[in-house]
Design a protein around this motif. Structure first.
Motif, PDB file in Angstrom:
ATOM      1  N   SER A  80       2.409  -5.516   3.112  1.00  0.00           N
ATOM      2  CA  SER A  80       3.513  -4.310   2.680  1.00  0.00           C
ATOM      3  C   SER A  80       4.803  -4.568   2.870  1.00  0.00           C
ATOM      4  O   SER A  80       4.991  -5.539   3.922  1.00  0.00           O
ATOM      5  N   TRP A  81       5.903  -4.112   2.275  1.00  0.00           N
ATOM      6  CA  TRP A  81       7.014  -4.166   2.679  1.00  0.00           C
ATOM      7  C   TRP A  81       7.594  -2.810   3.089  1.00  0.00           C
ATOM      8  O   TRP A  81       7.364  -1.716   2.220  1.00  0.00           O
TER       9      TRP A  81
ATOM     10  N   VAL B   2       7.869   0.584   1.123  1.00  0.00           N
ATOM     11  CA  VAL B   2       8.639   0.135  -0.318  1.00  0.00           C
ATOM     12  C   VAL B   2       7.395  -0.293  -1.295  1.00  0.00           C
ATOM     13  O   VAL B   2       7.477   0.268  -2.452  1.00  0.00           O
ATOM     14  N   SER B   3       6.665  -1.158  -0.918  1.00  0.00           N
ATOM     15  CA  SER B   3       5.524  -1.756  -1.652  1.00  0.00           C
ATOM     16  C   SER B   3       4.471  -2.345  -0.908  1.00  0.00           C
ATOM     17  O   SER B   3       4.794  -2.633   0.210  1.00  0.00           O
TER      18      SER B   3
ATOM     19  N   THR C  21      -4.433  -5.328  -6.146  1.00  0.00           N
ATOM     20  CA  THR C  21      -3.493  -4.179  -6.770  1.00  0.00           C
ATOM     21  C   THR C  21      -2.344  -3.893  -5.794  1.00  0.00           C
ATOM     22  O   THR C  21      -2.339  -4.161  -4.857  1.00  0.00           O
ATOM     23  N   THR C  22      -1.399  -3.352  -6.608  1.00  0.00           N
ATOM     24  CA  THR C  22       0.169  -3.093  -5.900  1.00  0.00           C
ATOM     25  C   THR C  22       0.362  -1.774  -5.863  1.00  0.00           C
ATOM     26  O   THR C  22       0.082  -0.770  -6.991  1.00  0.00           O
ATOM     27  N   TYR C  23       1.302  -1.122  -5.079  1.00  0.00           N
ATOM     28  CA  TYR C  23       2.071  -0.014  -5.204  1.00  0.00           C
ATOM     29  C   TYR C  23       3.421  -0.233  -4.894  1.00  0.00           C
ATOM     30  O   TYR C  23       4.051  -1.128  -4.131  1.00  0.00           O
TER      31      TYR C  23
ATOM     32  N   PHE D 162      11.800  -3.482  -8.399  1.00  0.00           N
ATOM     33  CA  PHE D 162      11.066  -4.416  -7.422  1.00  0.00           C
ATOM     34  C   PHE D 162       9.657  -4.811  -7.634  1.00  0.00           C
ATOM     35  O   PHE D 162       9.089  -4.227  -8.483  1.00  0.00           O
ATOM     36  N   SER D 163       9.474  -6.192  -7.434  1.00  0.00           N
ATOM     37  CA  SER D 163       8.247  -6.816  -7.691  1.00  0.00           C
ATOM     38  C   SER D 163       7.708  -7.273  -6.458  1.00  0.00           C
ATOM     39  O   SER D 163       8.323  -8.255  -5.897  1.00  0.00           O
ATOM     40  N   VAL D 164       6.390  -7.180  -6.118  1.00  0.00           N
ATOM     41  CA  VAL D 164       5.881  -7.837  -4.991  1.00  0.00           C
ATOM     42  C   VAL D 164       4.764  -9.032  -5.401  1.00  0.00           C
ATOM     43  O   VAL D 164       4.068  -8.787  -6.495  1.00  0.00           O
ATOM     44  N   SER D 165       4.677  -9.811  -4.752  1.00  0.00           N
ATOM     45  CA  SER D 165       3.807 -11.014  -5.133  1.00  0.00           C
ATOM     46  C   SER D 165       3.137 -11.840  -3.975  1.00  0.00           C
ATOM     47  O   SER D 165       4.060 -11.850  -2.790  1.00  0.00           O
ATOM     48  N   GLN D 166       2.480 -12.618  -3.763  1.00  0.00           N
ATOM     49  CA  GLN D 166       2.117 -13.414  -2.891  1.00  0.00           C
ATOM     50  C   GLN D 166       1.692 -14.795  -3.291  1.00  0.00           C
ATOM     51  O   GLN D 166       0.931 -14.991  -4.427  1.00  0.00           O
TER      52      GLN D 166
END
Length: 126
Positions: free
Chosen positions: A35-36, A48-49, A56-58, A67-71
């Motif tokens: 998470s952020w 935030v995310s 799955t993302t939140y 905003f976009s989260v990735s890894q």
């Protein structure tokens, strides 16, 4: 030893973009939710995310669509791409991990977090 190290924070103008990164060690994304969070002095730490171990993302309502989260599993790097930044996005951004599975019926909360990074400052000026 578990470590989370954020980078990428900066001062930007409203409308600009920024990419935050969090490099992890001592564990993998396969068995963690990442998470952020952001913290503004005098306010609660805000989620935030999240990107769950199943992918799955939140996103909080305040950042959804911007905003976009990735890894990147190979690099052990979590990223947060932030666009159309607003002054209210200003804060200290923290990378966080929980290895214990959390029900998908609710967002990850600060009480679920087992590991925190040291934070990286984002300042958005109008």
């Amino acid at each position: 030893e578990v470590q989370l190290v954020e980078s990428g924070g900066a001062s930007v103008q409203a409308g600009g973009s920024l990419k935050l990164s969090c490099t992890i060690s001592g564990f993998t994304f396969d068995d963690s939710d990442m998470s952020w969070y952001r913290q503004v002095p005098g306010h609660d730490c805000e989620l935030v995310s999240t990107i769950r171990r199943d992918g799955t993302t939140y996103y909080s309502d305040s950042v959804k669509g911007r905003f976009s989260v990735s890894q990147d599993n190979a690099k052990g790097e979590l990223s947060l791409q932030m666009t159309s930044l607003k002054p209210e996005d200003t804060g200290m951004y923290y990378c966080a991990a929980n290895r214990y599975p959390i029900s998908t019926n609710r967002p990850v909360s600060t009480s679920d977090v087992e590991y925190w990074g040291q934070g990286t400052q984002v300042t958005v000026s109008s």
